[in-house]
Design a protein around this motif. Structure first.
Motif, mmCIF file in Angstrom:
data_model
loop_
_atom_site.group_PDB
_atom_site.id
_atom_site.type_symbol
_atom_site.label_atom_id
_atom_site.label_comp_id
_atom_site.label_asym_id
_atom_site.label_seq_id
_atom_site.Cartn_x
_atom_site.Cartn_y
_atom_site.Cartn_z
ATOM 1 N N ASP A 129 0.721 -7.167 4.241
ATOM 2 C CA ASP A 129 0.228 -8.411 4.833
ATOM 3 C C ASP A 129 0.640 -8.498 6.300
ATOM 4 O OD1 ASP A 129 2.890 -9.240 4.903
ATOM 5 O OD2 ASP A 129 2.660 -10.785 3.361
ATOM 6 N N ARG A 133 4.858 -7.191 4.685
ATOM 7 C CA ARG A 133 5.297 -7.101 3.300
ATOM 8 C C ARG A 133 4.292 -6.294 2.480
ATOM 9 N NH1 ARG A 133 6.330 -13.528 3.077
ATOM 10 N NH2 ARG A 133 4.144 -13.373 3.697
ATOM 11 N N VAL A 135 2.093 -5.827 -0.389
ATOM 12 C CA VAL A 135 1.491 -6.815 -1.296
ATOM 13 C C VAL A 135 0.492 -6.186 -2.272
ATOM 14 C CG1 VAL A 135 1.845 -8.785 0.218
ATOM 15 C CG2 VAL A 135 -0.224 -7.394 0.479
ATOM 16 N N HIS A 154 -1.061 -5.745 -7.366
ATOM 17 C CA HIS A 154 -1.155 -6.675 -6.244
ATOM 18 C C HIS A 154 -0.151 -7.794 -6.459
ATOM 19 C CE1 HIS A 154 -3.601 -8.925 -9.153
ATOM 20 N NE2 HIS A 154 -3.331 -9.997 -8.436
ATOM 21 N N ASP A 155 0.286 -8.368 -5.378
ATOM 22 C CA ASP A 155 1.176 -9.518 -5.420
ATOM 23 C C ASP A 155 0.303 -10.752 -5.642
ATOM 24 O OD1 ASP A 155 2.659 -11.844 -4.583
ATOM 25 O OD2 ASP A 155 4.090 -10.522 -3.596
ATOM 26 N N ARG A 158 0.857 -13.380 -2.624
ATOM 27 C CA ARG A 158 0.637 -13.022 -1.227
ATOM 28 C C ARG A 158 -0.506 -12.014 -1.017
ATOM 29 N NH1 ARG A 158 6.516 -12.560 -1.539
ATOM 30 N NH2 ARG A 158 7.491 -14.349 -0.499
ATOM 31 N N GLY A 159 -0.998 -11.445 -2.100
ATOM 32 C CA GLY A 159 -1.981 -10.374 -1.923
ATOM 33 C C GLY A 159 -3.038 -10.355 -3.008
#
Length: 236
Positions: A129, A133, A135, A154-155, A158-159
């Motif tokens: 990101d 980070r 993500v 994936h996060d 955040r992602g």
């Protein structure tokens, strides 16, 4: 030419699980991929064997030109950058999180695939990101014209689209091969992969295409850190 680590395919059972073994090492694993099979542990099975070897009757693949990129994904991708092999250990760790549903990546898998990464036959794609980070990402086995995708993550906070952006970067790397094509294996077709353009072919068709892919030049991987929007626009 594809190998026959488990004997002629004509002798394989008419089911996805074609063999199991206590043996599990890197040479056997690479021979399996060249034969059209892949390892997955038998954690919840009644077998005493350590490892299952799978060759789905219906094989999930993504044709490089069939990738579906929505406008919302194009917009989302502008917030990310992607890299190749910049954080393999962390990608593997995130893919192996025990809390993930149907998790199958155990210590044996991690050890062999880390070794394969050091040997240059397993690669990761990372999505970052704007704050740097990690993500999202994916990893898989690269042998000549084959890329066998193993896992992606994936996060969720955040992602949301970060694994999709990693997939787009992967496909652009494969499109950059001298012949502009590759066999992208995703093992089994899921609803999520189908939404991105994945489809199914028979085991026999997969093995025929694998035989061709293993005679093609090796993929050369780029280590560049690239903006997600640039790569997405190129794909679109």
């Amino acid at each position: 030419m594809s190998m026959q680590a488990f004997g002629p395919p004509s002798t394989w059972p008419s089911q996805d699980l074609i063999a199991f073994s206590d043996e599990f090492d890197l040479p056997m694993t690479l021979a399996a991929y060249c034969s059209g099979a892949f390892p997955m542990p038998l954690h919840d099975a009644s077998f005493d064997a350590r490892m299952g070897w799978w060759s789905p009757m219906r094989r999930g693949i993504i044709e490089l030109d069939d990738l579906r990129v929505t406008k919302s994904l194009l917009k989302s991708a502008r917030h990310y950058t992607t890299t190749i092999d910049a954080a393999f250990d962390e990608v593997l760790e995130r893919c192996a999180e025990p809390s993930r549903p149907f998790g199958w990546i155990d210590d044996d898998i991690r050890e062999i695939f880390t070794q394969a990464h050091h040997e240059g036959v397993v690669h990761s794609v990372e999505t970052w990101d704007s704050s740097g980070r990690l993500v999202g990402g994916l990893y898989g086995v690269s042998l000549w014209g084959l890329f066998a995708g193993e896992s992606m993550f994936h996060d969720p906070e955040r992602g949301r689209d970060a694994s999709k952006v990693a997939l787009v970067r992967l496909i652009n790397e494969l499109r950059g091969r001298p012949d502009g094509t590759a066999l992208l294996d995703v093992q089994w077709l899921t609803d999520h992969l189908a939404s991105l353009g994945a489809s199914e072919i028979s085991r026999a068709d997969y093995l025929e295409r694998l035989d061709v892919a293993l005679q093609e030049p090796q993929t050369v991987w780029s280590a560049l850190r690239l903006p997600g929007d640039w790569r997405m626009q190129r794909t679109a």
